[in-house]
Write a protein that holds these residues in place. Structure first.
Motif: not given
Ligand code: HAM
Length: 412
Positions: A87-92, A22-40
């Motif tokens: 919060r991370a978007f604002v702070e950074n 499930v996680e691999k599919t999520a990452r793969e689909v996000a990548r094809t939409f140009g999304a990058n991972e954020i970890r908070t």
């Protein structure tokens, strides 16, 4: 014996490969939409959620894991992913980088809820947040990402419910009309909704109590109250979804349980996992970044509950391939043979092939049983003959077919 806390679960090796899928599919689909991972962080200052999620919500009022740390600060385990990302978007200072910021995350969340099937106190979300665009095409893009993810998981029979809850101005007018209507029926409403009437009347629309449901059936509909701009935006979202071939049902009772939403809101709901049928929820939140002290930056996103996805896959009988099975099991018959087995598995592993051998001094029969239990594809027996001649029989466990090979051929 000490048990896991109520509402939490262990993920055992017999299931973890499903999570990985499930996680691999999520990452793969996000990548094809140009999304990058954020970890908070797992925890934030409580204020992030008070200001972000909203003080009138069930989450903030009843469900947060909040405590004072040793320094006396009020800390909360994140009940959802959006507020921390904002919060991370604002702070950074991410608003001065490339916009839209297309972000995704896979994270655990914590809510003190009454546990039941599909509702846990620690659960996991795959979430997406697109920040920086007010265009209706990004609303459709966000929903399409969620739909693509569900499709790639093999989940077809979910319904997408879509609604617009307008902007602050439209909502003011609507809330008044809704309150006027509900006030006439207040005696028949559940205690919770009586309380919600002044604090957060929109939430009454998705109350599960039968009487409240009956009352809200004839309540004024938000879509009759949204302003021209919001209405045009909604029309455009629907148009883009139609272009993308995404089927949806407009449902004016979808209002979502968090305060930050405006305009587009949506849920993907399944009939196959019982009462907690919402597998994905999301919407637009154009005021959230400013509310957390940032610039006037729009946003839209969603989160799916990974446990609910796994329940759905199970109930739909979707087979998830287990990539972690051992390919070669080497079964030695003595000490020298074990040394050879150790050497062979090391060579196979260097090539990236999964291989295992005996660690329990088992008989050959018991080793075959073990190989079967761990799902080994091939078994190689090494006795004194094999050791002396340098030739082994490789047995395919499924078919029983045996093939002769030299040690070199085996590890080539
Ligand atoms: P939410 O609707 O509260 O939205 O949660 C999203 C999903 O998380 C739900 O549809 C469900 O699948 C899962 N979920 C929620 N609570 C539980 C629970 N107690 N146990 C198991 N699964 C659960 C949000 O959290 C928003 N932050 C979504 C969002 C992102 N909106 C914009 N961006």
């Amino acid at each position: 014996m000490i048990n896991v806390p109520k509402g939490t679960k262990d993920v055992l090796p017999s299931d973890s490969y499903k999570w990985q899928f499930v996680e691999k599919t999520a990452r793969e689909v996000a990548r094809t939409f140009g999304a990058n991972e954020i970890r908070t962080p797992t925890f934030e200052h409580t204020e992030v959620f008070l200001r972000g999620v909203g003080e009138t919500t069930d989450i903030v009022n009843k469900e947060m894991y909040t405590f004072l740390d040793k320094g006396g600060r009020s800390i909360t385990l994140k009940p959802e992913g959006t507020a921390g990302v904002a919060r991370a978007f604002v702070e950074n200072g991410m608003h001065s980088a490339v916009l839209p910021a297309k972000l995704f995350y896979i994270t655990q969340c914590f809510r003190y809820e009454r546990p039941q099937a599909g509702r846990l106190r620690e659960f996991h979300q795959f979430g997406v947040e697109f920040l920086g665009s007010t265009d209706a095409n990004i609303d459709a893009e966000t929903i399409l990402l969620a739909k693509t993810f569900l499709d790639k998981e093999g989940i077809k029979n979910v319904t997408l419910y879509l609604n617009s809850i307008g902007c602050k101005e439209c909502r003011k007018k609507y809330e008044q009309a809704l309150k006027d209507y509900l006030n006439q029926n207040i005696d028949d409403m559940c205690e919770l909704c009586k309380d919600r009437l002044n604090k957060n009347p929109l939430r009454i629309l998705d109350c599960k109590n039968d009487k409240c449901k009956e009352i809200t059936k004839s309540a004024p509909k938000i879509l009759d109250y949204i302003c021209e701009d919001c209405s045009n935006h909604f029309e455009k979202v629907k148009n883009y979804l139609t272009i993308a071939g995404v089927a949806f049902k407009v449902n004016p009772n979808i209002v979502r349980g968090l305060d930050y939403y405006n305009r587009t809101v949506f849920e993907f709901v399944s009939d196959n996992i019982g009462a907690q049928g919402t597998v994905c929820g999301g919407g637009r939140y154009d005021g959230l970044i400013a509310q957390l002290g940032g610039a006037d930056v729009a946003g839209i996103g969603f989160a799916v509950g990974i446990e609910r996805i796994l329940m759905l896959l199970e109930n739909l009988g979707v087979e998830i391939p287990n990539p972690n099975k051992v390919v070669y099991y080497i079964a030695p018959m003595g000490e020298k043979e074990t040394e050879k087995a150790f050497e062979l598995v090391s060579k196979l592993r260097e090539k990236g092939i999964s291989a295992d051998f005996d660690h329990m001094n088992r008989s050959i029969k018991a080793q075959f049983k073990y190989a079967d239990k761990i799902g080994a594809e091939k078994v190689v027996v090494i006795g004194s003959d094999e050791l002396n001649n340098g030739v082994v029989k490789v047995k395919e466990m499924k078919t029983g077919i045996e093939q002769l090979m030299t040690f070199d051929e085996l590890t080539k």
